[in-house]
Design an enzyme around this catalytic site. Structure first.
Site, PDB file in Angstrom:
ATOM      1  N   ARG A 122       0.837  -1.209   0.000  1.00 42.85           N
ATOM      2  CA  ARG A 122       0.000   0.000   0.000  1.00 42.85           C
ATOM      3  C   ARG A 122       0.863   1.247   0.000  1.00 42.85           C
ATOM      4  O   ARG A 122       1.835   1.356   0.742  1.00 42.85           O
ATOM      5  CB  ARG A 122      -0.907  -0.013   1.234  1.00 42.85           C
ATOM      6  CG  ARG A 122      -1.741   1.262   1.365  1.00 42.85           C
ATOM      7  CD  ARG A 122      -2.936   1.051   2.232  1.00 42.85           C
ATOM      8  NE  ARG A 122      -2.606   0.949   3.647  1.00 42.85           N
ATOM      9  CZ  ARG A 122      -3.538   0.803   4.591  1.00 42.85           C
ATOM     10  NH1 ARG A 122      -4.818   0.747   4.274  1.00 42.85           N
ATOM     11  NH2 ARG A 122      -3.189   0.705   5.853  1.00 42.85           N
ATOM     12  N   ARG A 153       2.792   4.123   4.619  1.00 41.98           N
ATOM     13  CA  ARG A 153       2.425   4.434   6.003  1.00 41.98           C
ATOM     14  C   ARG A 153       3.361   3.679   6.928  1.00 41.98           C
ATOM     15  O   ARG A 153       3.634   2.506   6.707  1.00 41.98           O
ATOM     16  CB  ARG A 153       0.980   3.991   6.261  1.00 41.98           C
ATOM     17  CG  ARG A 153       0.020   5.154   6.395  1.00 41.98           C
ATOM     18  CD  ARG A 153      -1.399   4.699   6.357  1.00 41.98           C
ATOM     19  NE  ARG A 153      -1.741   3.782   7.446  1.00 41.98           N
ATOM     20  CZ  ARG A 153      -2.973   3.317   7.655  1.00 41.98           C
ATOM     21  NH1 ARG A 153      -3.952   3.675   6.865  1.00 41.98           N
ATOM     22  NH2 ARG A 153      -3.206   2.494   8.649  1.00 41.98           N
ATOM     23  N   ARG A 164      -0.793  -5.694  13.861  1.00 39.43           N
ATOM     24  CA  ARG A 164      -2.160  -5.186  13.652  1.00 39.43           C
ATOM     25  C   ARG A 164      -3.130  -6.339  13.419  1.00 39.43           C
ATOM     26  O   ARG A 164      -4.272  -6.306  13.880  1.00 39.43           O
ATOM     27  CB  ARG A 164      -2.185  -4.214  12.481  1.00 39.43           C
ATOM     28  CG  ARG A 164      -1.608  -2.846  12.863  1.00 39.43           C
ATOM     29  CD  ARG A 164      -1.175  -2.060  11.655  1.00 39.43           C
ATOM     30  NE  ARG A 164      -2.284  -1.666  10.818  1.00 39.43           N
ATOM     31  CZ  ARG A 164      -2.158  -1.309   9.538  1.00 39.43           C
ATOM     32  NH1 ARG A 164      -0.967  -1.320   8.963  1.00 39.43           N
ATOM     33  NH2 ARG A 164      -3.209  -0.945   8.846  1.00 39.43           N
TER      34      ARG A 164
HETATM   35  P1  ADP Z   1      -6.409  -0.012   9.121  1.00 33.81           P
HETATM   36  O1  ADP Z   1      -7.868  -0.303   9.042  1.00 33.81           O
HETATM   37  O2  ADP Z   1      -5.718  -0.180   7.825  1.00 33.81           O
HETATM   38  O3  ADP Z   1      -5.710  -0.712  10.262  1.00 33.81           O
HETATM   39  P2  ADP Z   1      -6.909   2.640  10.250  1.00 33.81           P
HETATM   40  O4  ADP Z   1      -6.547   3.869   9.542  1.00 33.81           O
HETATM   41  O5  ADP Z   1      -8.337   2.323  10.449  1.00 33.81           O
HETATM   42  O6  ADP Z   1      -6.152   1.505   9.432  1.00 33.81           O
HETATM   43  O7  ADP Z   1      -6.197   2.607  11.707  1.00 33.81           O
HETATM   44  C1  ADP Z   1      -4.838   2.855  11.870  1.00 33.81           C
HETATM   45  C2  ADP Z   1      -4.472   2.814  13.349  1.00 33.81           C
HETATM   46  O8  ADP Z   1      -5.179   3.846  14.059  1.00 33.81           O
HETATM   47  C3  ADP Z   1      -4.837   1.524  14.075  1.00 33.81           C
HETATM   48  O9  ADP Z   1      -3.856   0.523  13.922  1.00 33.81           O
HETATM   49  C4  ADP Z   1      -4.943   2.022  15.530  1.00 33.81           C
HETATM   50  O10 ADP Z   1      -3.675   2.194  16.106  1.00 33.81           O
HETATM   51  C5  ADP Z   1      -5.564   3.404  15.366  1.00 33.81           C
HETATM   52  N1  ADP Z   1      -7.040   3.360  15.439  1.00 33.81           N
HETATM   53  C6  ADP Z   1      -7.924   3.658  14.453  1.00 33.81           C
HETATM   54  N2  ADP Z   1      -9.196   3.496  14.860  1.00 33.81           N
HETATM   55  C7  ADP Z   1      -9.129   3.061  16.140  1.00 33.81           C
HETATM   56  C8  ADP Z   1     -10.107   2.687  17.124  1.00 33.81           C
HETATM   57  N3  ADP Z   1     -11.428   2.706  16.841  1.00 33.81           N
HETATM   58  N4  ADP Z   1      -9.666   2.290  18.342  1.00 33.81           N
HETATM   59  C9  ADP Z   1      -8.353   2.250  18.642  1.00 33.81           C
HETATM   60  N5  ADP Z   1      -7.381   2.573  17.770  1.00 33.81           N
HETATM   61  C10 ADP Z   1      -7.760   2.985  16.527  1.00 33.81           C
END
Ligand code: ADP
Ligand code: ZN
Length: 209
Positions: A122, A153, A164
């Site tokens: 990505r 990223r 993750r």
């Molecule tokens: P992806 O779905 O590709 O993992 P996101 O942009 O949704 O990427 O999230 C990136 C990071 O942001 C997560 O790995 C986490 O650290 C944080 N994050 C996002 N949304 C949440 C949430 N609802 N609760 C806790 N951490 C979050």
């Protein structure tokens, strides 16, 4: 319509939430985007979130819940919204249940091997936010939409991706049962081209052609 996009990292929640936002005219609310913005702006929330995000861990529930609660009060959410990346824990889902009536939860299901290949390839545009996979870029490192430099990223590095995925299985996957028990879950296999998946998403929402 108030909806949630559920699925592992890299499932395509952001892509399909954005396509739906254009179709339905309701906002996409991505906690990941909100947190990255807060980091860029150097706000207290951003400072707190950064170490968790860089490690591929979840940001503490109280921080994201507060963020979403404030966001849902804004006027553009009046006709509905698409939550992308929230809730990610049962505690978040329970907090959400107290402030919102969710109509449908769309679960994008993608096998692990596919997720790892998607995330490691990505690339994102730091300027317009476009997201691409290296296999579509013909070796270019410039954004096809605006010409700016594409970047990887930090949390898409291989070690962080593994973390993750583990966090997803442990903390987020239980939401599949949580929402299925509430009768709100619809699962779509998130494999194929973005257009093919979008068609399946629309038909799962009974909005197909
Ligand atoms: P992806 O779905 O590709 O993992 P996101 O942009 O949704 O990427 O999230 C990136 C990071 O942001 C997560 O790995 C986490 O650290 C944080 N994050 C996002 N949304 C949440 C949430 N609802 N609760 C806790 N951490 C979050
Ligand atoms: Zn761009």
């Amino acid at each position: 319509m108030n909806m949630i996009f559920l699925g592992p990292p890299g499932a395509g929640k952001g892509t399909h939430a954005q396509m739906l936002m254009d179709t339905l005219g309701i906002p996409q609310i991505s906690t990941g985007d909100m947190l990255r913005k807060a980091i860029k702006a150097g706000t207290p929330v951003g400072l707190e979130a950064k170490t968790f995000i860089d490690a591929g861990a979840l940001v503490p529930d109280d921080v994201v819940i507060r963020l979403v609660r404030e966001r849902l009060l804004q006027q553009d959410c009046g006709k509905g919204y698409i939550l992308d990346g929230f809730p990610r824990t049962v505690a978040q889902a329970m907090a959400l249940g107290e402030i919102a009536a969710i109509d449908v939860v769309l679960n994008l299901d993608v096998p692990d091997a596919e997720i790892i290949s998607r995330l490691s390839g990505r690339r994102v545009c730091g300027s317009c936010g476009g997201t691409y996979h290296v296999s579509w870029l013909n070796g270019s490192d410039k954004c096809p939409a605006c010409g700016e430099q594409l970047i990887m990223r930090q949390d898409d590095s291989p070690e962080t991706v593994a973390n993750r995925l583990a966090v997803y299985k442990e903390q987020t996957a239980p939401l599949i049962k949580f929402y299925s028990d509430l009768g709100l879950l619809r699962t779509v296999m998130g494999e194929g081209t973005p257009d093919e998946i979008q068609a399946k998403v629309l038909s799962a929402l009974h909005m197909g052609a």
